[in-house]
Design a protein around this motif. Structure first.
Motif, PDB file in Angstrom:
ATOM      1  N   TRP A  11       0.835  -1.205   0.000  1.00  0.00           N
ATOM      2  CA  TRP A  11       0.000   0.000   0.000  1.00  0.00           C
ATOM      3  C   TRP A  11       0.872   1.258   0.000  1.00  0.00           C
ATOM      4  CZ3 TRP A  11      -1.897   2.977   4.603  1.00  0.00           C
ATOM      5  CH2 TRP A  11      -2.867   3.906   4.248  1.00  0.00           C
ATOM      6  N   HIS A  12       1.889   1.283   0.856  1.00  0.00           N
ATOM      7  CA  HIS A  12       2.781   2.445   0.925  1.00  0.00           C
ATOM      8  C   HIS A  12       3.540   2.648  -0.386  1.00  0.00           C
ATOM      9  CE1 HIS A  12       3.109   2.698   5.609  1.00  0.00           C
ATOM     10  NE2 HIS A  12       1.876   2.856   5.152  1.00  0.00           N
ATOM     11  N   ARG A  14       2.385   2.106  -3.196  1.00  0.00           N
ATOM     12  CA  ARG A  14       1.367   2.437  -4.186  1.00  0.00           C
ATOM     13  C   ARG A  14       1.218   1.369  -5.282  1.00  0.00           C
ATOM     14  NH1 ARG A  14      -1.212   7.176  -4.440  1.00  0.00           N
ATOM     15  NH2 ARG A  14      -0.859   8.513  -2.676  1.00  0.00           N
ATOM     16  N   LYS A  17      -4.357   0.530  -4.392  1.00  0.00           N
ATOM     17  CA  LYS A  17      -4.968   1.779  -3.924  1.00  0.00           C
ATOM     18  C   LYS A  17      -5.417   1.740  -2.466  1.00  0.00           C
ATOM     19  CE  LYS A  17      -6.445   3.342  -8.437  1.00  0.00           C
ATOM     20  NZ  LYS A  17      -7.559   3.752  -9.283  1.00  0.00           N
ATOM     21  N   ARG A  71       1.759   6.490   4.095  1.00  0.00           N
ATOM     22  CA  ARG A  71       1.649   6.487   2.637  1.00  0.00           C
ATOM     23  C   ARG A  71       1.834   7.907   2.105  1.00  0.00           C
ATOM     24  NH1 ARG A  71      -2.973   5.525  -1.566  1.00  0.00           N
ATOM     25  NH2 ARG A  71      -1.988   4.012  -2.925  1.00  0.00           N
ATOM     26  N   ASP A  73       3.039  10.460  -1.541  1.00  0.00           N
ATOM     27  CA  ASP A  73       2.686  10.597  -2.957  1.00  0.00           C
ATOM     28  C   ASP A  73       3.507   9.619  -3.800  1.00  0.00           C
ATOM     29  OD1 ASP A  73       5.216  11.705  -3.067  1.00  0.00           O
ATOM     30  OD2 ASP A  73       4.519  13.746  -3.427  1.00  0.00           O
ATOM     31  N   ALA A  74       3.297   9.639  -5.103  1.00  0.00           N
ATOM     32  CA  ALA A  74       3.962   8.699  -6.002  1.00  0.00           C
ATOM     33  C   ALA A  74       5.480   8.845  -5.955  1.00  0.00           C
ATOM     34  CB  ALA A  74       3.451   8.893  -7.424  1.00  0.00           C
ATOM     35  N   ALA A  77       6.703   7.151  -2.863  1.00  0.00           N
ATOM     36  CA  ALA A  77       6.534   5.703  -2.987  1.00  0.00           C
ATOM     37  C   ALA A  77       7.614   5.091  -3.867  1.00  0.00           C
ATOM     38  CB  ALA A  77       5.158   5.385  -3.560  1.00  0.00           C
TER      39      ALA A  77
END
Length: 89
Positions: A11-12, A14, A17, A71, A73-74, A77
């Motif tokens: 999850w972290h 990404r 979702k 978590r 942002d992209a 991640a």
């Protein structure tokens, strides 16, 4: 932090979702750690572990490069893993 739950890491990073989606993915047998199928979402991953993840019609091969407390942002991640498929191309 030396280890993290598999579902939380997915999850972290990404890959999915929602954390519940990560747990379902693992329980369905779509995740391998270092070539061994893992069905326990609570299994811990450590630095250097190679995860093979079957998602929809693709397979991702990711090497665990870090952990996160929450978590992000992209961009945040992306530093959590090395994409072994893209590194070979």
């Amino acid at each position: 932090m030396e280890r993290q739950r598999l579902d939380k890491w997915l999850w972290h990073a990404r890959v999915v979702k929602a954390r519940t989606s990560a747990a379902a993915l693992v329980e369905a047998g779509h995740v391998r750690i270092n070539g061994v199928r893992e069905k326990a979402p609570g299994h811990s991953v450590k630095l250097g572990d190679v995860l093979t993840i079957a998602l929809d019609r693709t397979v991702r091969v990711l090497k665990v490069a870090g952990f996160s407390e929450r978590r992000g942002d992209a961009t945040a991640a992306r530093v959590l893993y090395d994409d072994l498929q893209n590194d070979k191309e």
